[in-house]
Design a protein around this motif. Sequence first.
Motif, PDB file in Angstrom:
ATOM      1  N   ALA A 185       1.030  -0.942   0.078  1.00 41.14           N
ATOM      2  CA  ALA A 185       0.458   0.293  -0.166  1.00 41.14           C
ATOM      3  C   ALA A 185       1.441   1.497  -0.123  1.00 41.14           C
ATOM      4  O   ALA A 185       1.709   1.317   0.455  1.00 41.14           O
ATOM      5  N   GLU A 186       0.292   1.923  -0.638  1.00 41.35           N
ATOM      6  CA  GLU A 186       1.231   3.416  -0.887  1.00 41.35           C
ATOM      7  C   GLU A 186       0.385   4.653  -0.180  1.00 41.35           C
ATOM      8  O   GLU A 186      -0.718   4.105   0.557  1.00 41.35           O
ATOM      9  N   TYR A 187       1.408   5.357   0.794  1.00 43.85           N
ATOM     10  CA  TYR A 187       0.710   6.594   1.376  1.00 43.85           C
ATOM     11  C   TYR A 187       2.078   7.975   0.828  1.00 43.85           C
ATOM     12  O   TYR A 187       2.877   7.852   1.196  1.00 43.85           O
ATOM     13  N   SER A 188       0.725   9.016   2.072  1.00 43.97           N
ATOM     14  CA  SER A 188       2.029  10.392   1.543  1.00 43.97           C
ATOM     15  C   SER A 188       1.636  11.194   2.708  1.00 43.97           C
ATOM     16  O   SER A 188       0.626  10.733   3.081  1.00 43.97           O
ATOM     17  N   ASN A 189       3.065  11.636   3.708  1.00 41.26           N
ATOM     18  CA  ASN A 189       2.763  12.170   4.489  1.00 41.26           C
ATOM     19  C   ASN A 189       4.197  14.020   3.663  1.00 41.26           C
ATOM     20  O   ASN A 189       5.098  14.047   2.847  1.00 41.26           O
ATOM     21  N   PHE A 190       3.350  14.758   4.283  1.00 47.05           N
ATOM     22  CA  PHE A 190       3.996  16.593   3.198  1.00 47.05           C
ATOM     23  C   PHE A 190       5.798  16.114   4.799  1.00 47.05           C
ATOM     24  O   PHE A 190       5.596  15.547   5.353  1.00 47.05           O
ATOM     25  N   LYS A 191       6.587  17.322   3.308  1.00 50.78           N
ATOM     26  CA  LYS A 191       7.684  16.583   4.230  1.00 50.78           C
ATOM     27  C   LYS A 191       8.349  17.595   4.959  1.00 50.78           C
ATOM     28  O   LYS A 191       9.396  17.269   6.359  1.00 50.78           O
ATOM     29  N   GLY A 192       7.525  18.441   5.409  1.00 51.10           N
ATOM     30  CA  GLY A 192       7.539  18.611   6.935  1.00 51.10           C
ATOM     31  C   GLY A 192       6.198  19.383   7.466  1.00 51.10           C
ATOM     32  O   GLY A 192       5.617  19.386   6.731  1.00 51.10           O
ATOM     33  N   ALA A 193       6.127  20.022   8.833  1.00 48.97           N
ATOM     34  CA  ALA A 193       5.525  20.814   9.362  1.00 48.97           C
ATOM     35  C   ALA A 193       5.103  21.916   9.203  1.00 48.97           C
ATOM     36  O   ALA A 193       6.378  22.824   9.770  1.00 48.97           O
ATOM     37  N   ALA A 194       4.110  22.919   8.744  1.00 52.19           N
ATOM     38  CA  ALA A 194       4.158  24.243   8.679  1.00 52.19           C
ATOM     39  C   ALA A 194       3.253  24.730   9.868  1.00 52.19           C
ATOM     40  O   ALA A 194       1.632  24.591   9.611  1.00 52.19           O
ATOM     41  N   THR A 195       3.259  24.875  10.638  1.00 49.83           N
ATOM     42  CA  THR A 195       3.228  25.688  12.186  1.00 49.83           C
ATOM     43  C   THR A 195       1.919  27.106  11.809  1.00 49.83           C
ATOM     44  O   THR A 195       3.751  28.472  11.795  1.00 49.83           O
ATOM     45  N   PHE A 196       1.243  27.769  11.894  1.00 41.70           N
ATOM     46  CA  PHE A 196       1.056  29.505  12.058  1.00 41.70           C
ATOM     47  C   PHE A 196       0.820  30.294  13.192  1.00 41.70           C
ATOM     48  O   PHE A 196      -0.021  28.860  13.935  1.00 41.70           O
ATOM     49  N   ILE A 197       1.693  30.786  13.758  1.00 45.79           N
ATOM     50  CA  ILE A 197       1.769  31.842  14.645  1.00 45.79           C
ATOM     51  C   ILE A 197       0.582  33.028  13.884  1.00 45.79           C
ATOM     52  O   ILE A 197       1.018  34.096  13.501  1.00 45.79           O
ATOM     53  N   THR A 198       0.121  32.921  15.478  1.00 41.85           N
ATOM     54  CA  THR A 198      -1.007  34.465  14.887  1.00 41.85           C
ATOM     55  C   THR A 198      -1.513  35.165  16.294  1.00 41.85           C
ATOM     56  O   THR A 198      -1.167  34.461  17.506  1.00 41.85           O
ATOM     57  N   GLN A 199      -2.114  35.762  15.599  1.00 39.84           N
ATOM     58  CA  GLN A 199      -2.396  36.867  17.731  1.00 39.84           C
ATOM     59  C   GLN A 199      -3.466  37.326  17.103  1.00 39.84           C
ATOM     60  O   GLN A 199      -4.401  37.384  15.610  1.00 39.84           O
ATOM     61  N   ARG A 200      -4.517  37.454  18.268  1.00 37.52           N
ATOM     62  CA  ARG A 200      -5.691  37.714  18.574  1.00 37.52           C
ATOM     63  C   ARG A 200      -5.964  38.872  19.548  1.00 37.52           C
ATOM     64  O   ARG A 200      -5.230  38.100  21.227  1.00 37.52           O
ATOM     65  N   GLU A 201      -7.123  39.907  20.582  1.00 32.17           N
ATOM     66  CA  GLU A 201      -7.271  40.290  21.021  1.00 32.17           C
ATOM     67  C   GLU A 201      -8.223  40.209  21.699  1.00 32.17           C
ATOM     68  O   GLU A 201      -9.225  39.740  21.292  1.00 32.17           O
ATOM     69  N   GLU A 202      -7.569  40.108  23.121  1.00 30.41           N
ATOM     70  CA  GLU A 202      -9.217  39.407  23.755  1.00 30.41           C
ATOM     71  C   GLU A 202      -9.338  40.317  24.973  1.00 30.41           C
ATOM     72  O   GLU A 202      -8.149  40.158  26.040  1.00 30.41           O
TER      73      GLU A 202
END
Length: 411
Positions: A267-284
Motif C-alpha cells: 500500500a502507498e501513502y504520503s506525508n508532507f515533507k515538513g510541518a508548517a505551524t502558523f502563529i497568529t495573534q488575537r485580542e481578547e
Amino acid sequence: MMKNTFKLSLVCASIFALSACGSDDTDTTYLEEQIQTLEQQNAKLEKEKAAVQEESDKYRDENAELVASNNQLQDKAVGYISNFQDQCAEAGVSFDYENPNPDNPYVNNGNTPEMMVASSSLVGVFGAPEIPVDHNVGKDCTTCHSDGHDQGMACDSCHNHASTDPDPEPDPDPSVPGEPGKPTHPADGNWDGLTGASGPNTFYYNADGASFVNAEFLESRLGKMNTFYEWKESADGVSDIKQACGLPNREHITHKFPTDGKSYKLAEYSNFKGAATFITQREENGESIASAATFGPGMHKGEDGEYYVTLSIGKNNTCVNLVNNNAGEIHYYEFDTRSSVKKGSPDMGARNAGARIQVSTDYHETVLKGPDWSTPVYGADGQPFAPADVDWNTVGACSLTLKVETIYPLG
C-alpha cells in the motif's frame, strides 16, 4: 511316488557323508571339496558385506553431519535477513532498493542509505550483503571467522566487495538560485534581531546550512509530500514471499514481508515533507493571545514575481487572525529523528531544517466562503474586501493567499 522319491533324495543328500544312503563304496571327496569351497566363498562374502556396511555407516554419519552443518548455516543465513531485499534474495529474486523520494535521501522507510546495500550483489542461499571495502581481500575466511564459514575459501569467493563511498555533496553555492542557503527576503540576509534566540554567527545562523532562506527552495518543500509504502493485510494480496518480490513498487520498501501466512498488499501513502505551524495573534479583553496551528500549505511564485503561501481551511482562529491583523508568521520545520547531526538540511544528513516566514494577507486573492465551503462571500472574482466589513457569521471556510514578506533562519 515322485514326491516321495524327491524327499528321499533330500534326506540322502543331508546324510550322505555319513551313510552314503546305505552304500559303503560311494566316494564323497568331491562333495566335501565343494562344501569347503562354498564355505570359503560365503566367508569372503560376509567380510565384503561387513566392509560395505561399515562404509555405508560412515557415509550415513557424514551425511548426518553435513545436514546438521547445513541447517546451522541456513539458520545463521536467515539471521542475516534484515529487510525485504534480503528476503527476496533468499527466495532467488534480487533487486536494488530505490528511494521513492530521491530529493530526500534520508527518508526511506526506516533504513538509512548506509544500512542499505545493493541487493544485486547478494549471492547464494545466504543472501548475504556486500562485505565492507576494507575487508581482507584474498584472505581465507578462517583468518577472521571461526564459525560457519567455508574452510580455506577466499573472502571474495563468497562476497562481492562494496564500492567506495561516493564523494560528499559540495556545500551549497549561494550564487546559484534555489540553493537553500541563498537569502531572498531580504536578499542580503540582514535579519537584524528577527532570529530571536539565535543571533548572527551563532546556533542556527544560515551559514550552518540549517535554514531554508531561499524562496525558490521553499517552494519545492511547502505542500510537497514524501511517498512511502507499507505491507497492509488484504484479501486480494499475496501470502507467498516470491509473489511479494514481484509486486509493483517492490523496490521502494525495506520493511520485511510478514511471514504469518496471511495475505498482504503493498500500500502507498504520503506525508508532507515538513510541518508548517502558523502563529497568529488575537485580542481578547485587551490582551494579545497567541494562536498556533499546523497545516499543509502550498507556495508559489506569482505573476508579479513575488512569492505567496496558500491554504484552504475552515473558519478558525488562524483564518480570523490573518484576515483581521493582515499579518502572521509560519514556522516551517523538517525533522529527521535518525540523524545525530544537529544542524543542516535533511538532504545533507542533519535532523533540523526549515525556516521562519513572515507573511501578510493578500485581500485581492483571499476568498472567504460560506458554510458550504464553495460559495464566495467576500473576495469573489479578485475583488478586495476590508476586514472590518466581514460578518463572520456568514463565513464557513477560508481560501487564504499570504504574501511572503520575510524569510529568516530557524531559531
